[in-house]
Design an enzyme around this catalytic site. Structure first.
Site, PDB file in Angstrom:
ATOM      1  N   ASN A 233       0.906  -1.132  -0.009  1.00 25.13           N
ATOM      2  CA  ASN A 233      -0.058   0.062  -0.158  1.00 25.13           C
ATOM      3  C   ASN A 233       0.898   1.327  -0.174  1.00 25.13           C
ATOM      4  OD1 ASN A 233      -1.891   2.158   0.488  1.00 25.13           O
ATOM      5  ND2 ASN A 233      -2.263   1.371   2.591  1.00 25.13           N
TER       6      ASN A 233
ATOM      7  N   LYS B 185      -0.013   4.073  -0.153  1.00 25.03           N
ATOM      8  CA  LYS B 185      -0.504   5.554   0.491  1.00 25.03           C
ATOM      9  C   LYS B 185      -0.159   6.801  -0.510  1.00 25.03           C
ATOM     10  CE  LYS B 185       0.059   3.188   4.857  1.00 25.03           C
ATOM     11  NZ  LYS B 185       0.335   3.318   6.273  1.00 25.03           N
TER      12      LYS B 185
ATOM     13  N   HIS C 285      -9.208   0.956   5.309  1.00 27.14           N
ATOM     14  CA  HIS C 285      -7.879   1.297   5.995  1.00 27.14           C
ATOM     15  C   HIS C 285      -8.011   2.054   7.168  1.00 27.14           C
ATOM     16  CE1 HIS C 285      -3.850   2.610   6.658  1.00 27.14           C
ATOM     17  NE2 HIS C 285      -3.375   1.220   6.165  1.00 27.14           N
TER      18      HIS C 285
ATOM     19  N   GLU D 141      -6.550   4.553   8.319  1.00 25.28           N
ATOM     20  CA  GLU D 141      -6.399   5.940   7.926  1.00 25.28           C
ATOM     21  C   GLU D 141      -7.649   6.634   7.351  1.00 25.28           C
ATOM     22  OE1 GLU D 141      -2.914   5.325   5.518  1.00 25.28           O
ATOM     23  OE2 GLU D 141      -1.613   4.930   7.486  1.00 25.28           O
TER      24      GLU D 141
ATOM     25  N   GLU E 273      -4.768  -5.109  10.450  1.00 24.84           N
ATOM     26  CA  GLU E 273      -3.704  -4.009  10.845  1.00 24.84           C
ATOM     27  C   GLU E 273      -4.052  -3.314  12.032  1.00 24.84           C
ATOM     28  OE1 GLU E 273      -2.110  -2.616   6.815  1.00 24.84           O
ATOM     29  OE2 GLU E 273      -3.573  -1.335   7.271  1.00 24.84           O
TER      30      GLU E 273
ATOM     31  N   GLY F 264       3.126   1.986  11.036  1.00 28.50           N
ATOM     32  CA  GLY F 264       3.814   3.144  10.608  1.00 28.50           C
ATOM     33  C   GLY F 264       4.845   3.533  11.938  1.00 28.50           C
TER      34      GLY F 264
ATOM     35  N   SER G 178       3.788  -2.393  10.283  1.00 24.86           N
ATOM     36  CA  SER G 178       5.533  -2.208  10.394  1.00 24.86           C
ATOM     37  C   SER G 178       6.274  -3.806   9.919  1.00 24.86           C
ATOM     38  CB  SER G 178       5.872  -2.069  11.835  1.00 24.86           C
ATOM     39  OG  SER G 178       5.479  -0.604  12.089  1.00 24.86           O
TER      40      SER G 178
HETATM   41  P1  13P Z   1       3.546   0.270   7.486  1.00 26.11           P
HETATM   42  O1  13P Z   1       4.003  -0.948   6.961  1.00 26.11           O
HETATM   43  O2  13P Z   1       4.089   1.699   6.968  1.00 26.11           O
HETATM   44  O3  13P Z   1       3.381   0.187   8.972  1.00 26.11           O
HETATM   45  O4  13P Z   1       2.007   0.411   6.966  1.00 26.11           O
HETATM   46  C1  13P Z   1       1.303  -0.295   7.280  1.00 26.11           C
HETATM   47  C2  13P Z   1      -0.194  -0.127   6.391  1.00 26.11           C
HETATM   48  O5  13P Z   1      -0.521   0.793   6.862  1.00 26.11           O
HETATM   49  C3  13P Z   1      -0.349  -0.824   5.112  1.00 26.11           C
HETATM   50  O6  13P Z   1      -1.694  -0.736   4.861  1.00 26.11           O
END
Ligand code: 13P
Length: 255
Positions: free
Chosen positions: A9, A11, A95, A97, A167, A173, A213
């Site tokens: 992803n 983003k 997601h 976010e 997740e 992150g 992560s």
């Molecule tokens: P990270 O791998 O940067 O922690 O992000 C995970 C994520 O949100 C994938 O959709």
């Protein structure tokens, strides 16, 4: 046997030029990968160009979001049919976010899921608890609600393409991934709840993938868990070399 599913992803990262450069390098790295489903989720602007760069390869493309309506006066939004025609075969839905920053709910997740399935897109439905929810003992309750409401009224014949991504919000992150036993505990629970929602056969075949992560150093140990069927990768998916390494470890016996 569930085929490992590994998605990056991106983003809000990568211009069209950056995205196609990555895709060109990455398709070569994936040329020998057989028994894994590998997917890139670029921003909308780069989706068509990435799909064109990957054409004829085994790497698929996902949208990062969609609107539930097929078309209309929804400025700034993109429909399932548009994603499909632009070259996506998958779409990420709900997601954290999107839930935290853009007001998405289990109800909007379900509406988007129905739209994706109706257009023939395979949905990657994201669930996961916050740190406060985990620490107050509400993790299972949150996952139950997200799965029950998110997957309600899905026709069994269409449900086989659904991928669920666990997740945990506290792991996204942050560099602090769920430990393999923590992931296994959540994934086994998710599979049970998917069985309740969609039936045992669908649940047994459903890929439940882990995100938060994931990097080359931990992907193998996570993927070794019985109910971890792959990864949804953020930061480590931004570089074709490190994402190829995550793919290799997540699909270790097959690559
Ligand atoms: P990270 O791998 O940067 O922690 O992000 C995970 C994520 O949100 C994938 O959709």
């Amino acid at each position: 046997m569930r085929t490992p599913f590994i998605a990056a992803n991106w983003k809000m990262h990568k211009t069209v030029v950056e995205a196609t450069t990555y895709a060109g390098i990455f398709r070569e790295r994936m040329a020998r990968v057989r028994d894994a489903e590998v997917v890139l989720a670029p921003p909308f602007t780069a989706l068509h160009a990435v799909a064109a760069t990957l054409e004829g390869s085994r790497v698929g493309v996902a949208g990062q979001n969609l609107h539930a309506e097929p078309q209309g006066a929804f400025t700034g939004e993109v429909s399932a049919g548009m994603l499909r025609e632009a070259g996506a075969a998958y779409v990420i839905i709900g997601h954290s976010e999107r839930r935290q920053l853009f007001g998405e709910t289990d109800e909007t997740v379900n509406a988007k899921l129905q739209a994706a399935l109706g257009a023939g897109l395979a949905p990657i439905v994201c669930v996961g608890e916050t740190l406060a929810e985990r620490e107050s003992g509400r993790m299972f309750q949150v996952l139950n609600r997200q799965i029950e409401a998110g997957l309600v009224s899905v026709e069994a014949e269409r449900a086989g393409s659904i991928v669920v991504a666990y997740e945990p919000v506290w792991a996204i992150g942050t560099g602090r991934n769920a430990t393999p036993p923590q992931a296994q505990e959540a994934h086994a629970h998710i599979r049970q709840r998917v069985a309740r929602a969609l039936g045992g056969d669908i649940a047994a075949g459903c890929r439940v993938i882990y995100g938060g992560s994931v990097k080359p150093g931990n992907a193998g140990a996570l993927a070794a868990q019985a109910d971890v069927d792959g990864a949804l990768v953020g930061g480590a998916g931004l570089d074709p070399g490190s994402f190829a390494e995550v793919v290799a470890q997540s699909a270790a016996p097959a690559v």
